[in-house]
Scaffold this active site. Sequence first.
Site, short mmCIF file in Angstrom:
data_model
loop_
_atom_site.label_atom_id
_atom_site.label_comp_id
_atom_site.label_asym_id
_atom_site.label_seq_id
_atom_site.Cartn_x
_atom_site.Cartn_y
_atom_site.Cartn_z
N ARG A 32 10.86 -1.04 12.37
CA ARG A 32 9.60 -0.67 13.00
C ARG A 32 9.34 -1.65 14.15
O ARG A 32 9.61 -2.85 14.01
CB ARG A 32 8.48 -0.83 11.96
CG ARG A 32 8.06 0.49 11.36
CD ARG A 32 7.13 0.33 10.20
NE ARG A 32 5.90 -0.41 10.48
CZ ARG A 32 4.94 -0.57 9.60
NH1 ARG A 32 5.05 -0.07 8.39
NH2 ARG A 32 3.85 -1.24 9.91
N ARG A 47 -9.71 0.74 8.26
CA ARG A 47 -9.44 -0.65 8.64
C ARG A 47 -10.57 -1.34 9.34
O ARG A 47 -10.43 -2.51 9.72
CB ARG A 47 -8.23 -0.69 9.57
CG ARG A 47 -6.98 -0.20 8.88
CD ARG A 47 -5.80 -0.58 9.71
NE ARG A 47 -4.63 0.05 9.18
CZ ARG A 47 -3.51 -0.60 8.89
NH1 ARG A 47 -3.40 -1.87 9.10
NH2 ARG A 47 -2.49 0.05 8.39
N ARG A 107 12.36 -6.82 4.25
CA ARG A 107 12.41 -5.49 4.88
C ARG A 107 13.31 -5.54 6.12
O ARG A 107 14.09 -4.63 6.34
CB ARG A 107 10.98 -5.06 5.25
CG ARG A 107 10.89 -3.70 5.86
CD ARG A 107 9.62 -2.97 5.51
NE ARG A 107 8.52 -3.30 6.41
CZ ARG A 107 7.29 -2.83 6.27
NH1 ARG A 107 6.99 -2.03 5.25
NH2 ARG A 107 6.36 -3.14 7.12
N ARG A 158 -0.68 -9.01 13.09
CA ARG A 158 -1.26 -7.98 12.21
C ARG A 158 -2.05 -8.61 11.07
O ARG A 158 -3.08 -8.10 10.65
CB ARG A 158 -0.14 -7.08 11.67
CG ARG A 158 0.39 -6.10 12.73
CD ARG A 158 1.80 -5.61 12.41
NE ARG A 158 1.91 -4.92 11.15
CZ ARG A 158 3.05 -4.81 10.46
NH1 ARG A 158 4.17 -5.31 10.93
NH2 ARG A 158 3.06 -4.19 9.30
N LYS A 192 0.84 -1.21 0.00
CA LYS A 192 0.00 0.00 0.00
C LYS A 192 0.88 1.26 0.00
O LYS A 192 0.65 2.17 -0.79
CB LYS A 192 -0.92 0.02 1.24
CG LYS A 192 -1.82 -1.20 1.36
CD LYS A 192 -2.72 -1.13 2.58
CE LYS A 192 -2.01 -1.19 3.92
NZ LYS A 192 -1.33 -2.49 4.21
P1 AP5 Z 1 4.77 -1.64 1.84
O1 AP5 Z 1 4.56 -0.74 0.68
O2 AP5 Z 1 5.40 -1.06 3.07
O3 AP5 Z 1 3.42 -2.39 2.23
P2 AP5 Z 1 2.22 -1.93 3.14
O4 AP5 Z 1 1.02 -2.62 2.64
O5 AP5 Z 1 2.19 -0.42 3.21
O6 AP5 Z 1 2.72 -2.59 4.50
P3 AP5 Z 1 2.83 -2.06 5.97
O7 AP5 Z 1 3.59 -3.12 6.72
O8 AP5 Z 1 3.35 -0.66 6.04
O9 AP5 Z 1 1.32 -2.09 6.31
P4 AP5 Z 1 0.52 -2.01 7.59
O10 AP5 Z 1 -0.85 -1.90 7.08
O11 AP5 Z 1 0.76 -3.08 8.58
O12 AP5 Z 1 1.17 -0.71 8.31
P5 AP5 Z 1 0.60 0.73 8.70
O13 AP5 Z 1 1.75 1.60 8.84
O14 AP5 Z 1 -0.50 1.13 7.79
O15 AP5 Z 1 5.60 -2.90 1.34
C1 AP5 Z 1 6.05 -3.89 2.24
C2 AP5 Z 1 7.46 -4.36 1.83
O16 AP5 Z 1 7.37 -5.05 0.58
C3 AP5 Z 1 8.45 -3.22 1.61
O17 AP5 Z 1 9.71 -3.63 2.03
C4 AP5 Z 1 8.41 -2.98 0.09
O18 AP5 Z 1 9.62 -2.47 -0.38
C5 AP5 Z 1 8.12 -4.38 -0.43
N1 AP5 Z 1 7.29 -4.40 -1.63
C6 AP5 Z 1 6.21 -3.61 -1.91
N2 AP5 Z 1 5.67 -3.93 -3.09
C7 AP5 Z 1 6.42 -4.99 -3.57
C8 AP5 Z 1 6.34 -5.78 -4.77
N3 AP5 Z 1 5.38 -5.58 -5.70
N4 AP5 Z 1 7.24 -6.76 -4.91
C9 AP5 Z 1 8.20 -6.99 -3.96
N5 AP5 Z 1 8.33 -6.26 -2.83
C10 AP5 Z 1 7.44 -5.27 -2.63
O19 AP5 Z 1 -0.07 0.42 10.14
C11 AP5 Z 1 0.73 0.11 11.26
C12 AP5 Z 1 -0.13 0.08 12.52
O20 AP5 Z 1 -0.71 1.38 12.76
C13 AP5 Z 1 -1.33 -0.87 12.53
O21 AP5 Z 1 -0.95 -2.20 12.88
C14 AP5 Z 1 -2.21 -0.21 13.61
O22 AP5 Z 1 -1.74 -0.50 14.90
C15 AP5 Z 1 -2.01 1.27 13.34
N6 AP5 Z 1 -2.99 1.82 12.38
C16 AP5 Z 1 -2.71 2.40 11.18
N7 AP5 Z 1 -3.83 2.79 10.57
C17 AP5 Z 1 -4.86 2.45 11.41
C18 AP5 Z 1 -6.27 2.57 11.31
N8 AP5 Z 1 -6.85 3.14 10.24
N9 AP5 Z 1 -7.02 2.08 12.31
C19 AP5 Z 1 -6.46 1.51 13.41
N10 AP5 Z 1 -5.12 1.36 13.56
C20 AP5 Z 1 -4.32 1.83 12.56
#
Ligand code: AP5
Length: 205
Positions: free
Chosen positions: A139, A88, A127, A150, A13
């Site tokens: 992280r 979410r 990562r 997660r 994402k």
């Molecule tokens: P990346 O682009 O980072 O993927 P992502 O889907 O953004 O993954 P995240 O781990 O950041 O998602 P998340 O939803 O857990 O975290 P968030 O910060 O939103 O890619 C992942 C890896 O793969 C990278 O190394 C990248 O380089 C690689 N990659 C990407 N595309 C690729 C491809 N096509 N091929 C190969 N490699 C690739 O949330 C964190 C925490 O915040 C949550 O757990 C929660 O506690 C809180 N939170 C955030 N938003 C909310 C909400 N709305 N409600 C409640 N809690 C929330």
Amino acid sequence: MILILLGPPGAGKGTQAQRIVEKRGIPQLSTGDMLRAAIASGSELGKKVQAIMDRGDLVSDEVIEAIITARIQEPDCAKGFILDGAVRTVGQAEMIDRVLAGQGRSLDVVIELVVDEKELLNRLRSRIREAEAAGQPLRADDTEETFQKRQQVYREQTAPLIPYYENQGKLRRVDGMGTVEQVAAAVDAVLDEIDAAKAENSAEG
Ligand code: AP5
């Protein structure tokens, strides 16, 4: 263009949101980044959410409502924005619909990045390896154990958004298993289609 990027942790994402920012010039609203910035700054909000995020749970819908409603009123969101992992739960989805309706706007599209669990784990491991090789801090929630938590939270609390947006006719699925460039091209094709449909509607209207 107002769009949501939906998908499990590691689906890409954040990576795809960055591509859309570069191509379309609309801001990326990542609640994960906003919450991590709050933690880093030592604010009251940061203190409140740190333990929840570290163990891989979701912060409350009330916290998300407060940060998102404030952010989307900022001038750079006038022409649209990308909600990256920012919706979410069904409660959050209803909140976004309500807030946008209050502004006379609505969501254009929800793009679900579809990636299988084995690949998600591979991406997490790369990562971790890359951060270690570069001497960068990881992280707090990027351990294998918390990552599994997660994924479970995603299945239980976020996956119900798929039928929610399907029923609204707004869900588009994109194969997220290809390279970053392949996925970006598929996302771009969906967004071009949405732009074309909007242009046609406004010409008719
Ligand atoms: P990346 O682009 O980072 O993927 P992502 O889907 O953004 O993954 P995240 O781990 O950041 O998602 P998340 O939803 O857990 O975290 P968030 O910060 O939103 O890619 C992942 C890896 O793969 C990278 O190394 C990248 O380089 C690689 N990659 C990407 N595309 C690729 C491809 N096509 N091929 C190969 N490699 C690739 O949330 C964190 C925490 O915040 C949550 O757990 C929660 O506690 C809180 N939170 C955030 N938003 C909310 C909400 N709305 N409600 C409640 N809690 C929330």
